[in-house]
Enzyme design. Structure first.
Site, PDB file in Angstrom:
ATOM      1  CD1 TRP A  68      -2.625   1.557   0.584  1.00 59.58           C
ATOM      2  CD2 TRP A  68      -1.396   2.208   2.123  1.00 59.58           C
ATOM      3  NE1 TRP A  68      -3.308   3.003   1.025  1.00 59.58           N
ATOM      4  CE2 TRP A  68      -2.224   3.423   1.820  1.00 59.58           C
ATOM      5  CE3 TRP A  68      -0.364   2.596   3.119  1.00 59.58           C
ATOM      6  CZ2 TRP A  68      -2.437   4.626   2.594  1.00 59.58           C
ATOM      7  CZ3 TRP A  68      -0.196   3.803   3.654  1.00 59.58           C
ATOM      8  CH2 TRP A  68      -1.212   4.769   3.461  1.00 59.58           C
ATOM      9  CG  ASP A 124     -12.958  10.019  -1.888  1.00 63.31           C
ATOM     10  OD1 ASP A 124     -12.904   9.283  -1.004  1.00 63.31           O
ATOM     11  OD2 ASP A 124     -12.257  10.015  -2.827  1.00 63.31           O
ATOM     12  CG  ASP A 125     -15.270   6.972   2.561  1.00 64.95           C
ATOM     13  OD1 ASP A 125     -16.579   7.019   2.528  1.00 64.95           O
ATOM     14  OD2 ASP A 125     -14.552   6.470   3.116  1.00 64.95           O
ATOM     15  NE  ARG A 129     -10.412   2.988   5.303  1.00 61.15           N
ATOM     16  CZ  ARG A 129     -10.910   4.098   4.579  1.00 61.15           C
ATOM     17  NH1 ARG A 129     -11.941   3.483   3.662  1.00 61.15           N
ATOM     18  NH2 ARG A 129     -10.569   5.248   4.593  1.00 61.15           N
ATOM     19  CE  LYS A 168     -10.758   7.528  -5.003  1.00 55.95           C
ATOM     20  NZ  LYS A 168     -10.250   8.515  -4.050  1.00 55.95           N
ATOM     21  CD1 TRP A 169     -15.535  -0.348  -7.486  1.00 50.82           C
ATOM     22  CD2 TRP A 169     -17.247   0.070  -8.532  1.00 50.82           C
ATOM     23  NE1 TRP A 169     -16.237  -1.516  -7.339  1.00 50.82           N
ATOM     24  CE2 TRP A 169     -17.585  -1.274  -8.022  1.00 50.82           C
ATOM     25  CE3 TRP A 169     -18.360   0.607  -9.034  1.00 50.82           C
ATOM     26  CZ2 TRP A 169     -18.366  -2.181  -8.284  1.00 50.82           C
ATOM     27  CZ3 TRP A 169     -19.441  -0.301  -9.384  1.00 50.82           C
ATOM     28  CH2 TRP A 169     -19.637  -1.513  -8.753  1.00 50.82           C
ATOM     29  CG  ASP A 170     -11.764   3.298  -2.528  1.00 51.60           C
ATOM     30  OD1 ASP A 170     -10.928   2.437  -2.840  1.00 51.60           O
ATOM     31  OD2 ASP A 170     -11.703   4.227  -1.761  1.00 51.60           O
ATOM     32  CG  ASN A 221     -10.632   1.279   0.812  1.00 47.12           C
ATOM     33  OD1 ASN A 221      -9.566   1.769   0.241  1.00 47.12           O
ATOM     34  ND2 ASN A 221     -11.676   2.317   0.355  1.00 47.12           N
ATOM     35  CB  CYS A 279      -9.975   3.578  -6.155  1.00 46.40           C
ATOM     36  SG  CYS A 279      -8.956   4.231  -4.872  1.00 46.40           S
ATOM     37  CG  ASP A 286      -4.765   5.643  -0.826  1.00 44.26           C
ATOM     38  OD1 ASP A 286      -5.396   5.982  -1.872  1.00 44.26           O
ATOM     39  OD2 ASP A 286      -5.281   4.768   0.252  1.00 44.26           O
TER      40      ASP A 286
END
Ligand code: DGJ
Length: 722
Positions: free
Chosen positions: A199, A366-367, A443, A476-478, A480, A518, A540
């Site tokens: 990462w 974003d988030d 997370r 934006k398709w994240d 995590n 992402c 990131d």
């Protein structure tokens, strides 16, 4: 004709723009690999392997001790026979045995390139671009048919291989390993190039001489991952950016993979790429078929740079799809590093006001806009706007952005669920889990099981609803976290098939939307996802110095248009380094460019500088995103990095040069450019003088002295010929 079959010698000869690939129907109907190398007019037979009697290499024919699969180079080796090297196919029949005697049965030539069902794949726009050869191999006892597919592109140095297995027998078969490609090279005189990372440190270029035994890359994380990359290249020693021979193999898949080179007792090298067999089993019932992902094979006699440019053209023009494929990408502002979770409509619109004054074209929220997500502990899965933060909703925010001359983009992380969410309370069984076992969070989140049709339906409906409700032109398709508590060895591959289906449905339903993938930065930056989403967040880590290596490594395969790259604040949030705004811009501009910082905290001098950057970027955007890309100096080899982009007609070019640390009394740098036309004359904006292409490429350009750490230079070249 790029694919020829000689029925006398039973030899297949595939040609691409610069290469030949030859194999033959050999002993027992096995496909014998005869070579892949510079293009031949015809294959004469001189380089065929010579049979030899080798100790401990068993012989299926008792009368011929020179023939063993253990020593024959093969197209598709199987387990359980006389070949002790890694198999491309390993399975268990209903009786527990694994033997297969795959023999050539028939072949077909198909114009163009048929799509792969349910999987991402390279394509053609007109059938004349390529031809496809399908070879059926049959195991007479089990009635299993293996179809090897080979596509040869006429005007690209690209072959594409894939494998399909059909069970024509009466009993189920358990597939344990299906490698999409297996390639036997006659020697081991290669350097293996891989792109490992972590990462925030994605795709660092690694190069080492091949050694006896096994080496390569693999993922067991449920994603292609930051840690390893589904790619290997074999380069002849001495191969550099501009010269030398290299073979690059890239798997079009986003899940657990294996990319392995095995050097055997006779110094032959077997390279295989496919789904990672360690985390895979597939029950193939009678009548059913299994399609393995495809592998892109690129050979270059023009060094790593030649290989990369072929990959860029292929991935950018014949893997990525949709109206955004060839369109200049909007300059964006992303609020993540500006606000993190701490925002409301007023704060966002203040940021948007600043952004529109600078000339930014797209505002990405974003988030944190949904559920009650004020930190990363909740709400994933509940794709409903948080009215506390955005009382008038997304539609209102979108129209206010449009009023300011900007389009609206939105972040999602569809594949995940928070335990603190309505979705988890309603469907606790929808996440990956093993009954009775711990559900490990990462997370603070769990992974939805995208192999389940009900989960797929929910996601398509939930994301589509939001996209219909507001004027959203970018997503934006994240993603995590990686997968744990994977219930069976089929689960991970089913997940990836489900993911592809969901992405296909959503991206096809909203063709005008630009999708950027992402995964905590570039944790799933792979050709599989690129088929659905033409750009990806590269890392990131937005520090300009770290980005040199990350973008340089990524450029080994992926075109600049696919690499999200942003100017962020200093001190940088990941490494706390302060670099000049100029350098941050120079590094980020070679990509899908944007800003990700709190513009309200900038001085007016900084904002003026940004306005000029945006103006300059707009002028050079097509060149930077779609020009032919040449790496000049590697961040993995020294203090200086340089790359350049050249227009198709070679009349225009932009050069980026970065020096990381200042040196006292430094020698002058002479930078050799690339990709220009030797006989053409060029000027450089702001510089006096005129240079020929051959001077710039072979003698080099003497750069001015630069003062201070983290300094950069960007040059704009134009042909001065009439
Ligand atoms: C990880 C991404 O890489 C970041 O850019 C940001 O979108 C965060 N997730 C949000 O949670």
């Amino acid at each position: 004709m790029p694919i020829q079959f000689n029925s006398n010698t039973r030899t297949f000869h595939l040609t691409t723009s610069g290469s030949s690939y030859v194999f033959q129907v050999g002993p027992w109907g096995r496909l014998v690999h005869l070579g892949w190398g510079p293009r031949l007019t015809a294959w004469g037979g001189g380089t065929a392997p010579r049979p030899a009697d080798r100790a401990f290499s068993p012989n299926p024919d008792p009368n011929d001790r020179t023939l063993s699969l253990d020593t024959l180079p093969q197209e598709f080796p199987t387990a359980g026979g006389t070949d002790f090297r890694s198999p491309a196919l390993d399975l268990r029949h209903a009786d527990g045995s694994k033997q297969l005697e795959l023999a050539y049965s028939t072949h077909r030539l198909v114009p163009g390139k048929p799509p792969l069902s349910g999987l991402p794949c390279a394509y053609v726009e007109i059938v004349e671009e390529a031809d496809t050869l399908e070879v059926d191999l049959v195991d007479a006892l089990s009635k299993l048919t293996v179809t090897l597919s080979y596509t040869a592109y006429r005007d690209r140095d690209v072959l594409v291989r894939s494998v399909r297995i059909h069970n024509g027998g009466q009993t189920p078969v358990d597939l344990r390993s299906v490698q999409s490609v297996s390639l036997d090279f006659g020697d081991r005189n290669f350097h293996l190039i891989t792109l490992p990372g972590a990462w925030s440190r994605e795709r660092a270029l690694e190069r080492q001489p091949l050694a006896r035994g096994f080496q390569g890359a693999h993922s067991r994380r449920g994603a292609s991952s930051h840690q390893q990359h589904p790619f290997v290249a074999l380069a002849r020693p001495g191969t550099e950016e501009r010269q030398g021979e290299v073979y690059g193999l890239s798997l079009v898949y986003s899940g657990n993979f294996s990319a392995q080179a095995e050097v055997d007792q006779f110094d032959s090298t077997r390279v295989q790429l496919g789904i990672n067999p360690e985390t895979f089993t597939w029950r193939l019932d009678p009548g059913a078929a299994f399609q393995a992902p495809e592998v892109l094979l690129v050979r270059s006699s023009e060094g790593l740079g030649g290989m990369s440019r072929t990959f860029h053209q292929l991935l950018g023009r014949r893997l990525a799809r949709g109206p955004w494929r060839d369109r200049e990408r909007p300059i964006l502002i992303n609020n993540w590093e500006a606000t993190y979770f701490d925002f409301n409509a007023e704060k966002l619109l203040t940021l948007a006001d600043e952004a529109s004054r600078i000339g930014i074209e797209l505002f990405v929220l974003d988030d944190g806009w949904f559920g009650h997500r004020d930190n990363d502990k909740s709400s994933l899965g509940d794709w409903v706007v948080d009215r506390k933060k955005l009382p008038a909703g997304l539609d209102d925010l979108g129209s206010r952005l449009l009023d300011r001359g900007m389009t609206f983009g939105l972040w999602f992380e569809p594949e995940m669920v928070s335990v603190d969410s309505d979705l988890y309370h309603a469907h606790p069984d929808w996440c990956l889990h093993v009954n009775g076992r711990t559900r490990s969070e990462s997370r603070n989140q769990l992974v939805l099981n995208l192999g389940r049709p009900d989960v797929q339906e929910y996601l398509v409906a939930a994301v589509s609803k939001v996209l219909k409700e507001a004027p959203i032109s970018y997503v934006k398709w994240d993603m995590n976290r990686h997968q744990t508590e994977v219930a069976t060895d089929e689960t991970s591959h089913r997940y990836i098939l489900g993911l592809y289906s969901v992405m296909d449905r959503i991206t096809s339903a909203f063709p005008a939307v630009l999708f950027e993938s992402c995964s905590g930065g570039g944790g799933r930056f792979d050709p599989g996802i690129l088929f659905y989403m033409p750009q990806a967040w590269t890392s990131d880590n937005t520090d300009a110095v770290c980005r040199l290596g990350i973008q340089y490594g990524t450029s080994l395969i992926y075109p600049p248009s696919s690499m999200g790259a942003h100017v962020s604040a200093v001190p940088n949030h990941q490494v706390h380094r302060s670099t000049p705004l100029r350098t941050r811009y120079d590094v980020a501009r070679t990509g899908a460019f944007g800003y990700e910082l709190d513009l309200t905290k900038l001085t007016s001098a900084e904002k003026t500088e940004m306005r000029a950057q945006v103006e300059e970027f707009r002028r050079d955007r097509a060149l930077l995103q779609f020009g032919a890309f040449f790496r000049l100096l590697s961040p993995f080899e020294g203090n200086e990095t340089a790359w350049m982009s050249v227009s198709e007609d070679r009349c225009q070019a932009v050069v980026t040069f970065v020096r990381v640390l200042a040196q006292p009394n430094a020698p002058q740098t002479v930078l050799k450019l690339d990709g220009l036309e030797a006989g053409r004359s060029y000027t450089i904006d702001g510089w006096a003088g005129c240079w020929t292409g051959e001077e710039l490429m072979h003698w080099g350009l003497r750069l001015p002295d630069l003062a201070g750490d983290f300094t950069s230079l960007n040059l704009r070249l134009r042909s001065s010929d009439k």
